[in-house]
Design an enzyme around this catalytic site. Structure first.
Site, short mmCIF file in Angstrom:
data_model
loop_
_atom_site.label_atom_id
_atom_site.label_comp_id
_atom_site.label_asym_id
_atom_site.label_seq_id
_atom_site.Cartn_x
_atom_site.Cartn_y
_atom_site.Cartn_z
N ASP A 478 -22.32 20.45 24.47
CA ASP A 478 -22.75 21.18 23.27
C ASP A 478 -23.94 22.10 23.59
OD1 ASP A 478 -22.78 21.90 20.60
OD2 ASP A 478 -22.72 19.84 19.87
N ASP A 546 -17.56 24.02 13.64
CA ASP A 546 -18.00 22.80 12.96
C ASP A 546 -17.34 22.66 11.59
OD1 ASP A 546 -19.55 21.65 14.87
OD2 ASP A 546 -21.46 22.39 14.11
C1 GLA Z 1 -22.91 20.31 16.95
C2 GLA Z 1 -21.43 20.11 17.20
C3 GLA Z 1 -20.91 18.98 16.36
C4 GLA Z 1 -21.68 17.71 16.69
C5 GLA Z 1 -23.17 17.95 16.50
C6 GLA Z 1 -23.98 16.78 17.02
O1 GLA Z 1 -23.16 20.82 15.70
O2 GLA Z 1 -20.71 21.27 16.97
O3 GLA Z 1 -19.54 18.78 16.57
O4 GLA Z 1 -21.40 17.34 18.01
O5 GLA Z 1 -23.61 19.12 17.18
O6 GLA Z 1 -25.33 16.97 16.88
#
Ligand code: GLA
Length: 726
Positions: A478, A546
């Site tokens: 990420d 997301d």
């Molecule tokens: C990001 C990712 C999510 C999740 C969060 C965790 O926003 O896109 O899928 O993994 O971080 O903090």
């Protein structure tokens, strides 16, 4: 032979199956662009016209001939300093802000196979699948030498471009602007298609006419970004999905970029794509070289679907690498929307238990398992397992998950650091912050300085230590903020930091792939903030967004499909009402939309009804049955979710023996009319049978008038129709 050279080594022609690209070193040694488009034979030099246009500059060599102007002629690599006052591809500065440069042809080489780039991702191919053309240009005063690289994959109608720039002088020079690809058209009425967005709504389709102005897209964020994808398409005004000319440029790079299209004073079009200029000023010592990231180009004379098919196949088989490239990916369940950071080891085991019962393949432990990390204000940088929270060691958890016959995956965010972390307390200068100023925060975190080797090495070592306790089968990489404070505490020059940062990122990812060749890596950046061909070289799938609402996902996945294959798009089923926008949708619809991506779940099955669990079991079985088609088939957009009352798309197997139609109703009305969905890509003259109902349809009928869809009752109904050729 894809590349041929005639006219005493000065006319360069690149042929692919359906396109021709041509350029010529003219009598002054300027490399002019002659043509890109439908396959043609012979010289296209006749397209060039010369006229005396007021206020258009002339290079000194042409004396009193005012009809020769680089402000008007189409070029391969236009340079600032030659009188081209349009957006040029290259600006080099030497001493006190002087920027003169004039590149002329000096030689060429043709090589079998596709070139690769040092430290950067690039399209790869077998030796017999590709060719490389190198053209060298030299500055008239010996300042720099530029090698333009062209990679040709003839079968896919793909031509790639890059450039290596060498300081040929005896003093430092600074690169101020480097566009990897430039395309000039002497005529044409074009639209520009780009993909804009934001966190939770990435890659929206936008089509605007190219007019007498420069339209720019780009990212100043140090990452390719949610806000514009590094991909652009120039399409004829009347080009549709199935007819007309279109040209694409796609950046194989994950940092800042800029792209531009516009019409000049006499209606000629220029499109270019390359590095973001802001905060870029790259010093080169005498003899040093700089490599411009690659741009993938393609042309289709048969509309946008064909263009996307070219790009999808190129990404699928010539960018993605490794063990997982050709494999259907495991159906996963991710802990994020199930627990966010509020979990313990028992919760994860319970998730595994449920996953196994529902027929899933893998459990992914998302954010919250390391350091002091119970919310997003602390812990990043401290890559050691929080054993208190997990109630034991990581290897025990992995052991128990594996015992259930499931794979195990883990989330990391290696490029980041919280001020509240042991790592920051020990090495505050490892974060990118501007001396004497308070840093700009994003999600209350700072960016680690990946342009520094010791930083990359330390994080690599600490993450490997956790992975080695696994084995861990999957890693979600990420990246959750943008780079604002461009400052490296040890760099000799701040103008190189953003580019060197990306080299550091790629080096880390390369080492990770080498060390764990079996591990599946998924890219992520607050969803799809770094969804680009550069990342796909290291991570064969990327979390698309997301936003897990299937109706918003229709827009996101539609936009993404223009340049990227479905099998790269991370897509999961989550709960309803959706946790990002509150929309209520049927579970069947959520399944159908997520199935057109890598597929998985992002919810807590313990909270589901028995009926929903039954539906999930059915969905997984269906997905496994269809996955080969979704991952390998040709993708067709049948209707746009941005325009109509429905969204429809299809996959057709390479041999046209199978097809899958997906349809989601976006509007309902009383006494609604029937929607006919017109198919694409079927074998003309044949009959297809609906595998479920046995009903038969003539292929030409389906492609001409379409298939009637069931009349929707209730919001957002969806169907999947599987066809087989009789
Ligand atoms: C990001 C990712 C999510 C999740 C969060 C965790 O926003 O896109 O899928 O993994 O971080 O903090």
């Amino acid at each position: 032979m894809a590349v041929t050279v005639t006219e005493n080594g000065r006319l360069f022609t690149i042929h692919t199956a359906n396109s021709t690209y041509q350029m010529k070193a003219d009598k002054y040694g300027v490399l002019l662009h002659l043509y890109y488009g439908r396959r043609t034979e012979g010289s296209m030099e006749y397209l060039l016209t010369y006229a005396d246009r007021g206020f258009a500059s002339n290079i000194y060599d042409c004396g009193r001939d005012r009809t020769y102007s680089l402000d008007l002629l189409p070029q391969e690599f236009p340079v600032s300093g030659t009188g081209d006052m349009r957006s040029t591809a290259f600006t080099v500065e030497y001493g006190n802000g002087i920027t003169g440069c004039d590149l002329r042809f000096s030689g060429y080489r043709i090589l079998d196979g596709k070139y690769s780039l040092k430290g950067l991702p690039a399209v790869y191919a077998e030796k017999n699948e590709a060719q490389t053309l190198e053209i060298t240009l030299k500055d008239t005063e010996g300042l720099v030498e530029v090698t333009l690289l062209y990679g040709v994959l003839p079968e896919l109608d793909i031509i790639t471009r890059s450039a290596v720039i060498r300081n040929a002088s005896e003093a430092e020079v600074r690169l101020e602007k480097v566009m990897s690809a430039n395309l000039d058209f002497v005529s044409g009425d074009f639209d520009l298609i780009t993909f804009y967005g934001r966190h939770c709504l990435e890659r929206n389709f936008q089509r605007t006419p190219v007019a007498h102005m420069e339209q720019w897209i780009g990212s100043r964020r140090g990452m390719s970004s949610h806000h514009y994808n590094p991909m652009m398409i120039l399409a004829g005004r009347d080009t549709t999905e199935t007819a007309g000319n279109c040209y694409s440029m796609q950046f194989v790079y994950s940092g800042g970029f800029s792209g531009c299209a516009g019409m000049d004073q006499v209606g000629q079009t220029r499109m270019q794509l390359g590095l973001m200029q802001e905060k870029f000023s790259y010093p080169l010592a005498p003899g040093e070289s700089f490599t411009a990231p690659e741009v993938i180009m393609s042309y289709s004379g048969e509309g946008l679907s064909k263009l996307s098919n070219n790009l999808q196949e190129c990404i699928r088989r010539h960018i993605c690498r490794g063990k997982w490239r050709d494999q259907v990916r495991p159906v996963l369940i991710n802990s994020w929307e199930a627990f966010y950071m509020d979990f313990d080891g028992a919760d994860i085991l319970a998730l595994a238990e449920q996953a196994e019962k529902l027929g899933m393949d893998m459990v992914v432990l998302d954010d919250g398992w390391f350091g002091k990390r119970n919310d997003d204000n602390s812990g990043l940088g401290d890559w050691y397992v929080n054993e208190e929270k997990l109630g034991g060691e990581m290897k025990e958890l992995v052991y128990w998950v594996h015992r259930k016959g499931l794979k195990f995956g883990l989330w990391v965010e290696p490029e980041m650091i919280n001020e509240d972390s042991d790592l920051y307390r020990e090495h505050p200068d490892w974060a990118m912050t501007i001396p004497g100023r308070k840093p700009v925060l994003g999600r209350n975190q700072l960016v680690l300085d990946f342009s520094r080797k010791e930083v990359v090495d330390h994080i690599f070592k600490s993450i490997c230590k956790v992975l080695d306790h696994g084995p861990v089968d999957y890693l979600k990489w990420d990246y959750n903020r943008v780079i604002t404070d461009v400052y490296s505490h040890t760099a000799s020059d701040q103008g190189k930091v953003l580019y060197d940062y990306i080299l550091g990122l790629y080096e880390f990812l390369e080492r990770l792939n080498e060390r764990y060749p079996d591990m599946l890596i998924e890219g992520c950046s607050g969803g799809g903030g770094r969804f680009d061909a550069g990342m796909l070289y290291y991570t064969p799938q990327i979390w698309c967004s997301d936003n897990t609402d299937p109706i918003d996902r229709l827009l996101i996945q539609y936009g993404t499909s223009f340049g990227y294959p479905a099998g790269c798009m991370g897509a999961h089923v989550s709960v309803s009402p959706n946790e990002q926008n509150g929309r209520v949708t049927p579970l069947n619809t959520r399944g159908i939309v997520a199935m057109s991506g890598t597929f998985g779940y992002e919810l807590n099955p313990e909270k589901l009804s028995e009926e929903d669990k039954k539906e999930i079991r059915r969905q997984i079985a269906k997905r496994n049955e269809l996955a080969h088609l979704i991952y390998n088939g040709k993708y067709y957009r049948l209707s746009s979710p941005f325009e109509g009352e429905s969204a429809a798309w299809a996959f057709v197997s390479e041999d046209q023996s199978e097809a899958l139609i997906n349809y989601v109703s976006l509007q309902i009305h009383g006494n609604r009319h029937v929607t006919y969905i017109r198919m694409c890509g079927l074998k003309p003259g044949s009959i297809y049978r609906d595998k479920e109902t046995g009903k038969e349809y003539p292929a030409d009928g389906l492609m001409e008038t379409g298939m009637p869809m069931p009349i929707a009752f209730g919001d957002y109904g969806a169907v999947q129709i599987c066809l087989e050729r009789v």
